[in-house]
Design a protein around this motif. Sequence first.
Motif, PDB file in Angstrom:
ATOM      1  N   TYR A   7     -36.805  18.404  44.568  1.00  0.00           N
ATOM      2  CA  TYR A   7     -37.084  19.345  43.497  1.00  0.00           C
ATOM      3  C   TYR A   7     -36.585  18.808  42.251  1.00  0.00           C
ATOM      4  CZ  TYR A   7     -32.567  21.766  43.790  1.00  0.00           C
ATOM      5  OH  TYR A   7     -31.544  22.167  43.386  1.00  0.00           O
ATOM      6  N   GLU A   8     -37.228  19.233  41.271  1.00  0.00           N
ATOM      7  CA  GLU A   8     -36.728  19.030  39.786  1.00  0.00           C
ATOM      8  C   GLU A   8     -36.387  19.967  39.033  1.00  0.00           C
ATOM      9  OE1 GLU A   8     -39.717  16.704  37.814  1.00  0.00           O
ATOM     10  OE2 GLU A   8     -39.457  15.079  39.084  1.00  0.00           O
ATOM     11  N   VAL A   9     -35.187  20.098  38.058  1.00  0.00           N
ATOM     12  CA  VAL A   9     -34.827  21.283  37.605  1.00  0.00           C
ATOM     13  C   VAL A   9     -34.106  20.795  36.353  1.00  0.00           C
ATOM     14  CG1 VAL A   9     -32.502  21.218  38.735  1.00  0.00           C
ATOM     15  CG2 VAL A   9     -33.416  23.563  37.886  1.00  0.00           C
ATOM     16  N   GLY A  10     -34.131  21.730  35.509  1.00  0.00           N
ATOM     17  CA  GLY A  10     -33.419  21.361  34.106  1.00  0.00           C
ATOM     18  C   GLY A  10     -32.794  22.755  33.316  1.00  0.00           C
ATOM     19  N   TYR A  11     -32.753  22.686  32.101  1.00  0.00           N
ATOM     20  CA  TYR A  11     -32.426  23.627  31.221  1.00  0.00           C
ATOM     21  C   TYR A  11     -33.519  24.411  30.752  1.00  0.00           C
ATOM     22  CZ  TYR A  11     -27.809  21.065  31.612  1.00  0.00           C
ATOM     23  OH  TYR A  11     -26.799  20.488  31.790  1.00  0.00           O
ATOM     24  N   VAL A  12     -33.162  25.757  30.758  1.00  0.00           N
ATOM     25  CA  VAL A  12     -34.127  26.692  30.079  1.00  0.00           C
ATOM     26  C   VAL A  12     -33.569  27.327  28.832  1.00  0.00           C
ATOM     27  CG1 VAL A  12     -35.224  26.971  32.126  1.00  0.00           C
ATOM     28  CG2 VAL A  12     -33.299  28.455  31.978  1.00  0.00           C
ATOM     29  N   MET A  13     -34.408  27.821  27.921  1.00  0.00           N
ATOM     30  CA  MET A  13     -34.061  28.625  26.927  1.00  0.00           C
ATOM     31  C   MET A  13     -34.574  29.957  27.281  1.00  0.00           C
ATOM     32  SD  MET A  13     -34.984  28.284  22.688  1.00  0.00           S
ATOM     33  CE  MET A  13     -34.032  27.006  22.432  1.00  0.00           C
ATOM     34  N   VAL A  14     -33.544  30.916  27.008  1.00  0.00           N
ATOM     35  CA  VAL A  14     -33.462  32.293  27.595  1.00  0.00           C
ATOM     36  C   VAL A  14     -33.510  33.371  26.574  1.00  0.00           C
ATOM     37  CG1 VAL A  14     -32.535  34.026  29.230  1.00  0.00           C
ATOM     38  CG2 VAL A  14     -32.675  31.517  29.839  1.00  0.00           C
ATOM     39  N   VAL A  15     -34.331  34.205  26.438  1.00  0.00           N
ATOM     40  CA  VAL A  15     -33.942  35.395  25.458  1.00  0.00           C
ATOM     41  C   VAL A  15     -34.346  36.557  26.095  1.00  0.00           C
ATOM     42  CG1 VAL A  15     -34.984  33.878  23.511  1.00  0.00           C
ATOM     43  CG2 VAL A  15     -36.773  35.208  24.683  1.00  0.00           C
ATOM     44  N   GLU A  16     -34.179  37.711  25.025  1.00  0.00           N
ATOM     45  CA  GLU A  16     -34.330  38.889  25.429  1.00  0.00           C
ATOM     46  C   GLU A  16     -35.338  39.706  24.885  1.00  0.00           C
ATOM     47  OE1 GLU A  16     -31.552  42.687  26.928  1.00  0.00           O
ATOM     48  OE2 GLU A  16     -31.162  41.820  24.950  1.00  0.00           O
ATOM     49  N   ASN A  17     -35.529  39.099  23.607  1.00  0.00           N
ATOM     50  CA  ASN A  17     -36.829  39.824  22.909  1.00  0.00           C
ATOM     51  C   ASN A  17     -38.143  39.649  23.290  1.00  0.00           C
ATOM     52  OD1 ASN A  17     -38.854  40.032  20.808  1.00  0.00           O
ATOM     53  ND2 ASN A  17     -36.955  40.009  19.226  1.00  0.00           N
ATOM     54  N   PRO A  18     -38.950  40.576  23.849  1.00  0.00           N
ATOM     55  CA  PRO A  18     -40.121  40.140  24.441  1.00  0.00           C
ATOM     56  C   PRO A  18     -41.212  39.524  23.706  1.00  0.00           C
ATOM     57  CG  PRO A  18     -39.966  42.585  23.894  1.00  0.00           C
ATOM     58  CD  PRO A  18     -38.398  42.155  23.607  1.00  0.00           C
ATOM     59  N   ALA A  19     -40.902  39.693  22.248  1.00  0.00           N
ATOM     60  CA  ALA A  19     -42.024  39.228  21.226  1.00  0.00           C
ATOM     61  C   ALA A  19     -41.855  37.501  21.088  1.00  0.00           C
ATOM     62  CB  ALA A  19     -41.787  39.881  19.807  1.00  0.00           C
ATOM     63  N   TRP A  20     -40.682  37.107  21.696  1.00  0.00           N
ATOM     64  CA  TRP A  20     -40.547  35.759  21.576  1.00  0.00           C
ATOM     65  C   TRP A  20     -41.017  34.911  22.680  1.00  0.00           C
ATOM     66  CZ3 TRP A  20     -34.590  36.301  19.797  1.00  0.00           C
ATOM     67  CH2 TRP A  20     -34.659  36.633  18.671  1.00  0.00           C
ATOM     68  N   LYS A  21     -42.059  34.117  22.516  1.00  0.00           N
ATOM     69  CA  LYS A  21     -42.504  33.182  23.512  1.00  0.00           C
ATOM     70  C   LYS A  21     -42.156  31.932  23.389  1.00  0.00           C
ATOM     71  CE  LYS A  21     -44.771  37.129  24.604  1.00  0.00           C
ATOM     72  NZ  LYS A  21     -44.058  37.829  25.583  1.00  0.00           N
ATOM     73  N   GLN A  22     -41.711  31.409  22.399  1.00  0.00           N
ATOM     74  CA  GLN A  22     -41.356  30.101  22.108  1.00  0.00           C
ATOM     75  C   GLN A  22     -40.390  29.804  21.334  1.00  0.00           C
ATOM     76  OE1 GLN A  22     -45.191  28.255  21.204  1.00  0.00           O
ATOM     77  NE2 GLN A  22     -45.167  28.893  19.213  1.00  0.00           N
ATOM     78  N   PHE A  23     -39.668  28.640  21.033  1.00  0.00           N
ATOM     79  CA  PHE A  23     -38.450  28.362  20.310  1.00  0.00           C
ATOM     80  C   PHE A  23     -38.841  28.983  18.885  1.00  0.00           C
ATOM     81  CE2 PHE A  23     -35.686  24.763  18.850  1.00  0.00           C
ATOM     82  CZ  PHE A  23     -34.564  25.795  18.396  1.00  0.00           C
ATOM     83  N   SER A  24     -39.893  28.543  18.233  1.00  0.00           N
ATOM     84  CA  SER A  24     -40.182  28.501  17.088  1.00  0.00           C
ATOM     85  C   SER A  24     -40.376  30.246  16.464  1.00  0.00           C
ATOM     86  CB  SER A  24     -41.509  27.855  16.647  1.00  0.00           C
ATOM     87  OG  SER A  24     -42.605  28.246  17.493  1.00  0.00           O
TER      88      SER A  24
END
Length: 158
Positions: A7-24
């Motif tokens: 398998y392949e795995v990496g790092y993820v960006m995790v948030v709690e705010n449901p309005a945030w869908k991407q880094f920007s």
Amino acid sequence: TITRPYYEVGYVMVVENPAWKQFSDIPRDVPLGPTLGTSADLRLIQYLNSLPAERRWRRFPMSTDGDALQAVVDGKVGAAIVWAPSFSAFVNANPALAGLHVISSSPLPDSTVPVGALMLNTSTFLRSNVDQAIQSLVADGTIGKIIDTNHFAAKLPQ
């Protein structure tokens, strides 16, 4: 020696705010909490340093993935950048983290790593057979089912 990846795995960006869908979507005045010293943290540093000072997010590095996730829940940072398997394990073990979700970290480069098994260098026959077995288990969907059933934050190898 290392077997072919299963398998392949990496790092993820995790948030709690449901309005945030991407880094920007994360406002620039909201700090980020990467796990200190990881390849994802180094990529974040490089990205932030490429931006003009007034367009940078603040970076509050965390000592562990667990600390980074807890900092999001506590409101100390807006996003954690953690190892995907750690995120899965922490969420499965701690109901307080159930509100966290993964967002796209673009434009940060994807930092996936192929994962295989370590074997003795002299075990070429065994390694060859294990490689064939991994290839068969990927091809017939067995490894994919294991990943899906366990909600493991990984993908099949390329």
